[in-house]
Design an enzyme around this catalytic site. Structure first.
Site, PDB file in Angstrom:
ATOM      1  N   CYS A  42       0.769  -1.212   0.100  1.00 41.07           N
ATOM      2  CA  CYS A  42       0.089   0.144  -0.112  1.00 41.07           C
ATOM      3  C   CYS A  42       0.834   1.209   0.196  1.00 41.07           C
ATOM      4  O   CYS A  42       1.739   1.350   0.905  1.00 41.07           O
ATOM      5  CB  CYS A  42      -1.038  -0.151   1.234  1.00 41.07           C
ATOM      6  N   CYS A  45       0.925   3.305   3.067  1.00 39.92           N
ATOM      7  CA  CYS A  45       1.572   2.848   4.206  1.00 39.92           C
ATOM      8  C   CYS A  45       3.207   3.311   4.043  1.00 39.92           C
ATOM      9  O   CYS A  45       3.942   3.390   4.818  1.00 39.92           O
ATOM     10  CB  CYS A  45       1.323   1.417   4.271  1.00 39.92           C
TER      11      CYS A  45
END
Ligand code: FAD
Length: 517
Positions: A42, A45
């Site tokens: 992600c 992230c």
């Protein structure tokens, strides 16, 4: 790990959770735990991970009360599903002594601002249900009555009072920053505690006072009234030490536990004796564990000696030797070079008086209070900093190889530095960050920031000399102008000032010649 793509490692001061350790970490822990649930694929992230790492460095002193953990849901989907996670990154707070039924509570509203993250964590600590983590000191304000009876029930030497507005977090943060230190307690006092405020004549909020039994108090002198300055000053009060560490005795430094007599030195200066000692140990001892250099080890050796020949700001007898070593190595065009051949060139000048590199190792600024502390690794860091500064100063106009010294240093550490764990950490940092170094000044500050990261990780470790605690360097005392605060009260490094300080601190013309052989 299936992909090995996790965003954190243990050296980030973040506990990496796996299906094997998640229960022991979160259930019935004596500390509260903040967990980031993320997915390594992600992008958001990945983008957030440096913030989380900085947070971990920033609050590492709080660990016995609350610490950070993370889990990669891309690899551990079942664990994340059990905790009800559906989006990444999610941060949850787990109370100390949680049961296996606990799902944790979401921490919402976080962003990339460390201060916001810290405050959200403190809010949770304050709202913690009983039983609270035993290591967590009181975060609520102290009243005048409690202060008066404080020394009846406490044996600490110092009570630090932080006077502040009720909305301020400074007092709570400093309290937690001092959590692992003996002999000092920190409490916050609200501005509304008028009797005490007027008794001590407090006019500035925040400000910090050391309060003594009997009602006397002295103002803690700091350059800026802010968290990091208070914490730094309090952690270094005479008699304040980390839990479990003996108080450093000044006699440690002079008694004969280091075989050689103690050499007095100025800790804000750099000594040539340390540089020559590091060089001598590196060339005569560390390299000697490689019998034959070939492949990457040979390139690393050549790169290291080339950089030393170019930039080591030594006495002529030493620089001449480095230059002849370099020319000799450059002339070796075979696939292998043996250490014994190299050693012959190294020792050749010893037959001529006043030439060559003295074989004696004599630490000065890198002396340790015990034989196993400081010394060679301290000398190595110092040598590396000096080399980056020399390159910066001698090539002002030519910036074609901004990473020249750092690459040589990284490859030396990778191939030869005896502390293998150190080497792994360092090479991991260098792989991640060297690409960003675009100028020679950038190389100087890169090494400074990475060294500070290492200092942060090692503060309080067994290898720390109690007489030379690991600090974020240079201290406010050494370089006041290097430190500042951002508009939001966070500490900031004034990087231009730091660069100027580094360039002058490690400059060849300021190296002290004392104790040279
Ligand atoms: P050192 O950290 O060795 O610093 C030497 C001197 O440099 C200090 O006295 C100070 O004057 C100056 N200085 C301090 N900080 C800075 C800075 N940020 N910028 C510029 N100058 C500074 N030990 C471990 O236990 N684990 C490790 O993973 C580890 N990794 C290491 C990696 C490398 C590449 C090196 C060279 C050493 C590593 N060490 C590690 C050893 C550790 O970093 C220290 O060198 C050792 O503990 C001795 O510490 P010291 O107090 O003498 O100060």
């Amino acid at each position: 790990s299936i992909t090995g793509a996790g965003l954190y490692t243990a050296s980030d001061q973040i506990l990496v959770l796996t299906p094997q350790n998640v229960n022991s970490a979160l259930i019935n822990s004596t500390a509260a735990v903040v967990v980031e649930f993320y997915a390594s694929w992600c992008g958001h992230c990945v983008h957030f991970s440096p913030v989380y790492k900085s947070l971990a460095r920033d609050i590492k002193e709080w660990k016995p009360a609350v610490y950070l953990a993370a889990i990669d849901c891309a690899e551990n989907m079942e664990v994340c599903r059990d905790y009800g996670i559906s989006g990444y990154p999610s941060i949850k707070f787990f109370n100390a002594y949680s049961t296996n039924a606990s799902m944790g509570k979401y921490i919402r509203g976080f962003n990339r601002d460390l201060r916001v993250l810290r405050q959200l964590i403190i809010d949770r600590m304050e709202a913690h249900e009983e039983p609270a983590p035993p290591a967590c000191p009181p975060l609520e304000p102290i009243s005048q009555a409690e202060i008066t009876s404080f020394f009846e029930t406490n044996t600490v030497e110092y009570l630090a009072l932080i006077f502040e507005e009720s909305t301020s977090y400074v007092g709570k943060e400093v309290t937690l920053d001092l959590l692992q230190f003996d002999n000092v307690s920190v409490r916050r006092v609200l501005r509304s505690e008028e009797a005490l405020v007027s008794q001590l004549g407090v006019t500035e909020f925040p400000s910090c006072y050391l309060y003594y039994p009997g009602g006397n108090a002295t103002r803690l002198q700091v350059q800026i009234e802010a968290r990091t300055f208070y914490s730094y000053a309090l952690q270094r009060l005479p008699g304040v030490v980390r839990f479990g560490k003996p108080k450093p005795l000044s006699t440690d430094l002079f008694t004969n536990n280091t075989v050689e007599p103690w050499r007095a030195f100025n800790s804000s200066r750099v000594y040539m004796a340390d540089l020559e000692s590091a060089l001598s140990y590196s060339l005569r001892v560390e390299l000697s564990s490689t019998a034959v250099f070939k492949g990457d080890a040979l390139s690393a050796l050549k790169g290291y000696i080339a950089v030393l020949a170019k930039y080591f700001p030594g006495r002529p007898m030493v620089t001449n030797l480095l230059k002849s070593l370099d020319s000799w190595l450059k002339a070796q065009d075979g696939a292998e070079v043996s250490y014994s051949d190299l050693r012959e060139v190294l020792d050749l000048p010893a037959q001529v008086p006043n030439s060559g590199l003295p074989a004696v190792v004599r630490w000065v600024g890198c002396q340790g209070s015990k034989p196993h502390l400081r010394r060679y690794p301290c000398g190595v860091w110092t040598l590396f900093h000096v080399l980056t500064v020399q390159a910066q100063r001698s090539n002002e106009s030519d910036a074609s190889q901004p990473q020249e010294v750092l690459k040589a240093v990284r490859d030396y550490v990778k191939q030869f530095f005896g502390c293998r764990e150190c080497a792994e950490h360092f090479v991991a940092m260098a792989t991640e960050g060297l690409r960003e170094v675009k100028t020679l000044s950038g190389a100087v500050t890169w090494l400074w920031t990475r060294h500070n990261r290492v200092n942060n990780r090692l503060a309080g470790a067994l290898s720390e000399d109690p007489h030379f605690p690991k600090i974020q360097w240079p201290s406010p005392t050494m370089c006041p102008t290097c430190h500042g605060v951002k508009p939001n009260g966070e500490h900031s490094w004034e990087t231009d000032q730091v660069l100027a300080f580094l360039v002058s601190h490690f400059a060849s013309d300021r190296l002290l010649p004392d104790y040279l052989v």
